[in-house]
Design a protein around this motif. Sequence first.
Motif, PDB file in Angstrom:
ATOM      1  N   ASP A  91       0.817  -1.223   0.000  1.00  0.00           N
ATOM      2  CA  ASP A  91       0.000   0.000   0.000  1.00  0.00           C
ATOM      3  C   ASP A  91       0.841   1.258   0.000  1.00  0.00           C
ATOM      4  N   ASN A  92       2.056   1.141  -0.470  1.00  0.00           N
ATOM      5  CA  ASN A  92       2.977   2.258  -0.543  1.00  0.00           C
ATOM      6  C   ASN A  92       2.370   3.416  -1.340  1.00  0.00           C
ATOM      7  N   SER A  93       2.112   4.537  -0.682  1.00  0.00           N
ATOM      8  CA  SER A  93       1.545   5.640  -1.453  1.00  0.00           C
ATOM      9  C   SER A  93       2.112   6.972  -1.012  1.00  0.00           C
ATOM     10  N   THR A  94       1.961   7.953  -1.868  1.00  0.00           N
ATOM     11  CA  THR A  94       2.451   9.285  -1.577  1.00  0.00           C
ATOM     12  C   THR A  94       1.259  10.228  -1.601  1.00  0.00           C
ATOM     13  N   ARG A  95       1.252  11.161  -0.666  1.00  0.00           N
ATOM     14  CA  ARG A  95       0.132  12.077  -0.555  1.00  0.00           C
ATOM     15  C   ARG A  95       0.587  13.463  -0.992  1.00  0.00           C
ATOM     16  N   PHE A  96      -0.277  14.144  -1.708  1.00  0.00           N
ATOM     17  CA  PHE A  96       0.018  15.486  -2.186  1.00  0.00           C
ATOM     18  C   PHE A  96      -1.077  16.429  -1.714  1.00  0.00           C
ATOM     19  N   LEU A  97      -0.735  17.704  -1.532  1.00  0.00           N
ATOM     20  CA  LEU A  97      -1.750  18.692  -1.165  1.00  0.00           C
ATOM     21  C   LEU A  97      -1.973  19.665  -2.310  1.00  0.00           C
ATOM     22  N   ILE A  98      -3.232  20.074  -2.460  1.00  0.00           N
ATOM     23  CA  ILE A  98      -3.575  21.143  -3.384  1.00  0.00           C
ATOM     24  C   ILE A  98      -3.639  22.416  -2.558  1.00  0.00           C
ATOM     25  N   ILE A  99      -2.905  23.448  -2.973  1.00  0.00           N
ATOM     26  CA  ILE A  99      -2.923  24.699  -2.214  1.00  0.00           C
ATOM     27  C   ILE A  99      -3.481  25.835  -3.071  1.00  0.00           C
TER      28      ILE A  99
END
Lengths: 372, 372
Positions: free
Chosen positions: B269-277
């Motif tokens: 379940d390796n995942s990367t999280r990104f934010l929208i700013i």
Amino acid sequence: MSDQNQEQNFKDEEELKGLRNEIDRLDTEILNLISQRAQCAMRVAEVKLAADPENAVFYRPEREAQVLNRIMERNPGPLGNEDMARLFREIMSACLALEKPLEVAYLGPEGTFTQQAAKKHFGQWVKSKPMPAIDEVFREVEAGAVQYGVVPIENSTEGVVNHTLDTFISSNIHICGEVELRIHQHLMTGPNTRRDKITRIYSHQQSLAQCRKWLDAHMPQAERIAVNSNAEAARRVQGEWNSAAIAGELASELYGLEIVETKIEDNPDNSTRFLIIGREEVGASGGDKTSLVVSMRNEPGALYNLLKPFKDFGVDMTRLESRPSPSGNWTYVFFIDFVGHIDEKNVQDALAAIKETAVEVKVLGSYPKGVL
Amino acid sequence: MSDQNQEQNFKDEEELKGLRNEIDRLDTEILNLISQRAQCAMRVAEVKLAADPENAVFYRPEREAQVLNRIMERNPGPLGNEDMARLFREIMSACLALEKPLEVAYLGPEGTFTQQAAKKHFGQWVKSKPMPAIDEVFREVEAGAVQYGVVPIENSTEGVVNHTLDTFISSNIHICGEVELRIHQHLMTGPNTRRDKITRIYSHQQSLAQCRKWLDAHMPQAERIAVNSNAEAARRVQGEWNSAAIAGELASELYGLEIVETKIEDNPDNSTRFLIIGREEVGASGGDKTSLVVSMRNEPGALYNLLKPFKDFGVDMTRLESRPSPSGNWTYVFFIDFVGHIDEKNVQDALAAIKETAVEVKVLGSYPKGVL
């Protein structure tokens, strides 16, 4: 706020609410119709599988081209034809992936453009597989490891084209389609370089040539340095001050460069053409092209003999490339593209006439003209 | 061919013809409905522009999340929820681009993943602009040069996260959304390396750690060499014999490497999280998260005081990171994510309670939970 403004605000709010409800209603309908479409596509696959479990073919290039052309003809707007066709490409791509995701090999290393072409042609749901060389793309398709391959055919780096053409001569692969990508050249720099301080510009020789007029007009003082590829140019500029690269958007994204001037190519229609290759022949879609290889003995009148049948039978040639034959012995090989499908009467007549004088005629494929 | 077979063939052909006609009919309906949807979206933009020509906002993250959630709830199949949501994301992306294409800045250099996140969140019609550093993404958004930015927040390379968090402290930017990308690690080699001859494996230290068990089991003899990034590892392997890299699919495509073993990460379940700013706060969508920064004096009971209000008011915390304050002087900074929108009563009560003991509380944003 005045009473009048308040009233207008209220009216606006009411209208926006109504529009949003309408959009929700439309979305529900679109949702149900796309689902019905997916059901139909699954049933098509079932019927095909039952009829021929071993060789069922789910993706038919001619059918897809017909669907997209029909969509573009009937598109009432306001979305542009190309935008609408892109949406339908994705809908078809998703429906197809339900049954069996399409697998496609493409030329990998320098070719993120080739991958872009694969996605443009097959939609986002395609599984794409990079190969280090053009003949490996061919081999992967021939071996059945993937259903289709994508290779560049008319590219700014001339070598690539020849290599693809040569591979066709010795292969039983068919051309199943074509894709064009409009390719723009941008001037880009690292974060520390000011535009008015640029003293060196790196790029592939071909790209420098494509932007010559712009460079003469706007950067006459800068030294122009030819490197192996535009990606290489972008990489170099990353670490150098007062340098710029000419390259595509992808390269600026990859190397974090800032585009300081967009679309500096002298000819704004700069584009690269890619071919879709596969094992099966493609039926007529109604708007097709055919590619041929013809070997002719190098004797007086050879080219005239080759071209006359096209004129006689009203076949419209769109491209002609001649190359010395790889087998030597004074024959020439011609690569020819023309409008029409091998199933059409005038095409068959023209080919029969060519065969009378040619050493060898090989049809590489009839395929739908690029839609997007 | 037997009579029976012929009859079956004929039946199949008839059914396929019927299905194709049905698909054509459905496509025409979908075409018209998407066009009506685009009309509605244009009218929404007109009303908004008339009401406030300077500050009209066309893209509303909460509205988009609601639309997608609604689609997924009502999706009758056979297309999966995620596939259907992706299609609607593209439809919305195309409609929005009609009025004004959305412009988005993202972290460029090592981050082709960040661009992938931007496209996943905003659809293919977005105009994305690479920036060489995280704080430049923030600056670009603050300056109004783009409407939104995309930055990694939870990444396998720990440094990036901290840098993003630090930038939030000194900025007035709001978090408007989040995206997750599932990221797989593959073992890849150049064309001249056989799998059983691999003696060196390059990758970023974090990736080597993520694949440790697999490497111990399958490649115990190979030397593991940590380099700056997975892309760097892939580039090195290009020119070396008997070497392999661990990296993502994009890197294999970029450098023309062959993937010899897929998904070798120990945790699938390796995942990367990104934010929208962005510059604007986002209204409640009904399924929201909120991010906070809280400074606390480093004294006994500080953490307990911080956590108690969440429990008291039934607010579900999803993440807590503590870091020494950049301003020093014995305070700590906590980054907190929890479920709920700042407009909700229990969230407001919990915040009021936290403010009683904290040195400072800053709400970074309430935003819809990642849909896809």
